[in-house]
Design an enzyme around this catalytic site. Sequence first.
Site, mmCIF file in Angstrom:
data_model
loop_
_atom_site.group_PDB
_atom_site.id
_atom_site.type_symbol
_atom_site.label_atom_id
_atom_site.label_comp_id
_atom_site.label_asym_id
_atom_site.label_seq_id
_atom_site.Cartn_x
_atom_site.Cartn_y
_atom_site.Cartn_z
ATOM 1 N N ASP A 82 1.784 -1.011 -9.492
ATOM 2 C CA ASP A 82 1.692 -2.437 -9.208
ATOM 3 C C ASP A 82 0.950 -3.408 -10.399
ATOM 4 O OD1 ASP A 82 2.194 -4.632 -7.299
ATOM 5 O OD2 ASP A 82 0.367 -4.273 -6.122
ATOM 6 N N HIS A 83 1.842 -4.317 -10.732
ATOM 7 C CA HIS A 83 1.220 -5.341 -11.607
ATOM 8 C C HIS A 83 0.833 -4.486 -13.053
ATOM 9 C CE1 HIS A 83 1.331 -8.976 -9.040
ATOM 10 N NE2 HIS A 83 0.872 -7.990 -8.274
ATOM 11 N N HIS A 180 -2.362 -13.805 -4.030
ATOM 12 C CA HIS A 180 -3.177 -12.350 -3.660
ATOM 13 C C HIS A 180 -4.278 -12.803 -3.197
ATOM 14 C CE1 HIS A 180 -0.411 -11.399 -7.072
ATOM 15 N NE2 HIS A 180 0.051 -10.111 -6.323
ATOM 16 N N GLY A 181 -4.955 -11.724 -2.246
ATOM 17 C CA GLY A 181 -6.065 -11.782 -1.711
ATOM 18 C C GLY A 181 -5.919 -12.523 -0.468
ATOM 19 N N HIS A 208 4.876 -10.780 -2.465
ATOM 20 C CA HIS A 208 3.768 -10.408 -3.092
ATOM 21 C C HIS A 208 2.752 -11.270 -2.106
ATOM 22 C CE1 HIS A 208 3.778 -7.987 -6.768
ATOM 23 N NE2 HIS A 208 5.100 -8.161 -6.437
ATOM 24 N N GLY A 209 1.299 -10.868 -1.966
ATOM 25 C CA GLY A 209 0.671 -11.644 -1.242
ATOM 26 C C GLY A 209 0.715 -11.723 0.224
ATOM 27 N N SER A 211 -0.978 -9.932 2.417
ATOM 28 C CA SER A 211 -2.061 -9.718 3.157
ATOM 29 C C SER A 211 -2.551 -11.203 3.844
ATOM 30 C CB SER A 211 -3.095 -9.207 2.450
ATOM 31 O OG SER A 211 -2.974 -7.978 2.095
ATOM 32 N N ASN A 230 4.484 -6.328 0.094
ATOM 33 C CA ASN A 230 3.067 -5.984 -0.568
ATOM 34 C C ASN A 230 1.961 -6.230 0.281
ATOM 35 O OD1 ASN A 230 4.954 -5.008 -2.494
ATOM 36 N ND2 ASN A 230 4.110 -6.223 -4.188
HETATM 37 ZN ZN LIG Z 1 0.962 -8.705 -6.250
#
Ligand SMILES: [Zn+2]
Length: 284
Positions: A82-83, A180-181, A208-209, A211, A230
């Site tokens: 990842d990344h 992200h976060g 992405h992101g 969460s 993700n």
């Molecule tokens: Zn990501």
Amino acid sequence: MGLVSSQGLLSQAQREGYAVAGFAAYNLETVRTLLETADALKAPVLVQTTGGTIDYVGLPYLAAIVGMVAQTVSIPVALHLDHGDSLDRVRDALSHGYTSIMVDGSKMAYEDNVAFVRAAVGMAHARGVPVEAELGRIGGVEDELQVADAEATLIDPDQAADFVARTGCDFLAPAIGTAHGMYRGVPHLDFDRLDQVREKVSVPLVLHGGSGLPDKLVVSAVKHGMAKINIASELKEAYGEALRAHLIAHPAENDPRRYFLPAAAAYRAVVEAKIRLAGAANKA
Ligand SMILES: [Zn+2]
């Protein structure tokens, strides 16, 4: 069944209109919990490791752990970088059996991002491994990298077509307003933009992101074409919070064979919820 390429997992998800889930795992306990939970739900899954995780666990250990646990379950499992931020990182991951690669050149100037991704694609495709790349700039914190809100930029759909054509990347992570976060407020996702990207490129798209994103936004993102979601921060929060609560409630507890159990249960609950939300249960 051992490790498989992520290509088939994302292609099937795209075809059938759900999203496969990619989860961060950090140690033996989380890898086992992740794969046993996905196995119970008959869900294909990706184990996702950033450079920070690889440096923490050690690449040979991490690859061996995931490979061994994957042998014990009957679902398809992909091991995903990842990344990835350098070609050295990509080379090392490939040489240790990674079956899915993401490189993140989103902080680079556009032409540099194209060149970086194209080089990574050349290395990965030589081993039959697909590559995910990011376009636009997703905000928030990932590993040590912090992207301020003002630096986050949404994807340009016309540029997306050019980017995929020139890099040969297999999956695209379009920046559409996630971060992200964990989120402070309710994020605004630009679904019109996502629809335009979906029309202009044919490769599977990655969210992405994920969460802390409200469930209905995740469901909408999948409806609008995201074929992978993700999850990392939400797992870390659940795992750490459960461990902390257990140790505070049981100050004499000193046995790691016991105090990791509630943490694993909390991690498992997030994995199960996200797999169901993404529609990936019973897709293996
Ligand atoms: Zn990501």
